[in-house]
Design an enzyme around this catalytic site. Sequence first.
Site, mmCIF file in Angstrom:
data_model
loop_
_atom_site.group_PDB
_atom_site.id
_atom_site.type_symbol
_atom_site.label_atom_id
_atom_site.label_comp_id
_atom_site.label_asym_id
_atom_site.label_seq_id
_atom_site.Cartn_x
_atom_site.Cartn_y
_atom_site.Cartn_z
ATOM 1 C CG HIS A 24 -8.745 -2.967 -2.721
ATOM 2 N ND1 HIS A 24 -9.538 -2.156 -3.388
ATOM 3 C CD2 HIS A 24 -8.523 -2.174 -1.499
ATOM 4 C CE1 HIS A 24 -9.891 -1.120 -2.701
ATOM 5 N NE2 HIS A 24 -9.115 -1.158 -1.681
ATOM 6 C CD GLN B 33 -14.729 -0.568 -3.127
ATOM 7 O OE1 GLN B 33 -15.939 -0.696 -2.919
ATOM 8 N NE2 GLN B 33 -13.921 -1.196 -3.987
ATOM 9 C CG ASP C 35 -2.063 1.096 1.150
ATOM 10 O OD1 ASP C 35 -3.391 0.497 1.059
ATOM 11 O OD2 ASP C 35 -1.856 2.158 1.023
ATOM 12 C CB ILE C 36 0.847 4.049 -2.193
ATOM 13 C CG1 ILE C 36 1.864 5.122 -2.627
ATOM 14 C CG2 ILE C 36 -0.402 5.044 -1.734
ATOM 15 C CD1 ILE C 36 1.613 5.627 -4.170
ATOM 16 C CG ASN D 272 -12.430 -0.484 3.332
ATOM 17 O OD1 ASN D 272 -13.195 -0.729 4.565
ATOM 18 N ND2 ASN D 272 -11.281 0.020 3.391
ATOM 19 C CG HIS E 90 -6.769 -2.575 2.770
ATOM 20 N ND1 HIS E 90 -5.953 -1.588 2.661
ATOM 21 C CD2 HIS E 90 -7.992 -2.564 2.271
ATOM 22 C CE1 HIS E 90 -6.750 -0.760 2.207
ATOM 23 N NE2 HIS E 90 -7.978 -1.266 1.622
HETATM 24 P P1 AMP Z 1 -9.971 1.727 0.250
HETATM 25 O O1 AMP Z 1 -10.256 2.907 0.855
HETATM 26 O O2 AMP Z 1 -10.171 0.466 0.866
HETATM 27 O O3 AMP Z 1 -10.249 1.813 -1.355
HETATM 28 O O4 AMP Z 1 -8.224 1.483 -0.109
HETATM 29 C C1 AMP Z 1 -7.518 1.861 -1.114
HETATM 30 C C2 AMP Z 1 -6.053 1.740 -0.715
HETATM 31 O O5 AMP Z 1 -5.307 1.968 -1.877
HETATM 32 C C3 AMP Z 1 -5.442 2.944 0.461
HETATM 33 O O6 AMP Z 1 -5.095 2.348 1.416
HETATM 34 C C4 AMP Z 1 -4.588 3.540 -0.517
HETATM 35 O O7 AMP Z 1 -3.411 4.109 0.201
HETATM 36 C C5 AMP Z 1 -3.992 2.675 -1.556
HETATM 37 N N1 AMP Z 1 -3.495 3.085 -2.752
HETATM 38 C C6 AMP Z 1 -3.840 4.242 -3.568
HETATM 39 N N2 AMP Z 1 -3.220 4.514 -4.732
HETATM 40 C C7 AMP Z 1 -2.213 3.514 -4.555
HETATM 41 C C8 AMP Z 1 -1.134 2.992 -5.223
HETATM 42 N N3 AMP Z 1 -0.944 3.511 -6.336
HETATM 43 N N4 AMP Z 1 -0.491 2.053 -4.992
HETATM 44 C C9 AMP Z 1 -0.535 1.322 -3.871
HETATM 45 N N5 AMP Z 1 -1.625 1.550 -3.204
HETATM 46 C C10 AMP Z 1 -2.395 2.845 -3.317
#
Ligand code: AMP
Length: 126
Positions: free
Chosen positions: A110, A104, A35-36, A97, A112
């Site tokens: 995805h 989400q 995760d970024i 989520n 986590h």
């Molecule tokens: P959600 O709120 O469950 O949709 O989580 C989306 C997740 O994606 C968040 O934890 C972000 O930090 C992660 N995210 C967004 N862009 C990227 C990316 N380019 N690379 C890795 N993780 C990302």
Amino acid sequence: MGYSYDENNIFAKILRGEIPNKTVLETAHSLAFEDISPAAPVHVLIIPKGPYVSVDHFADEATDEEIIDYTRAIGEVCKITGVQPSSGGTGFRSIANTGSDAIQEVPHFHTHIIGGRNLGRMISQA
Ligand code: AMP
């Protein structure tokens, strides 16, 4: 209403190789990457390569092969990151989520995997 997949979401771009990622694991039907914006020392996202919006979409429409691959990929990520209690790890939380109530952000299914510290209780009461 049905499911509507946005081909321009950020994880679709990662799958097409248009933006980089820190890959943890790649299988025939799944990709796992860091995760970024990590919420804990371990924070990995596992996504199916297919165009599924959410866990319920995936459960409804993915093939058995995709579902087996994805489930095994989650297990493999838990091994790679060392969070499994069965292997001496201290545990983790798996979260998918879905939709607006769960906030989400990325509309590509995805899971986590979050761990490496005590995560507190699951959901705030607020
Ligand atoms: P959600 O709120 O469950 O949709 O989580 C989306 C997740 O994606 C968040 O934890 C972000 O930090 C992660 N995210 C967004 N862009 C990227 C990316 N380019 N690379 C890795 N993780 C990302």
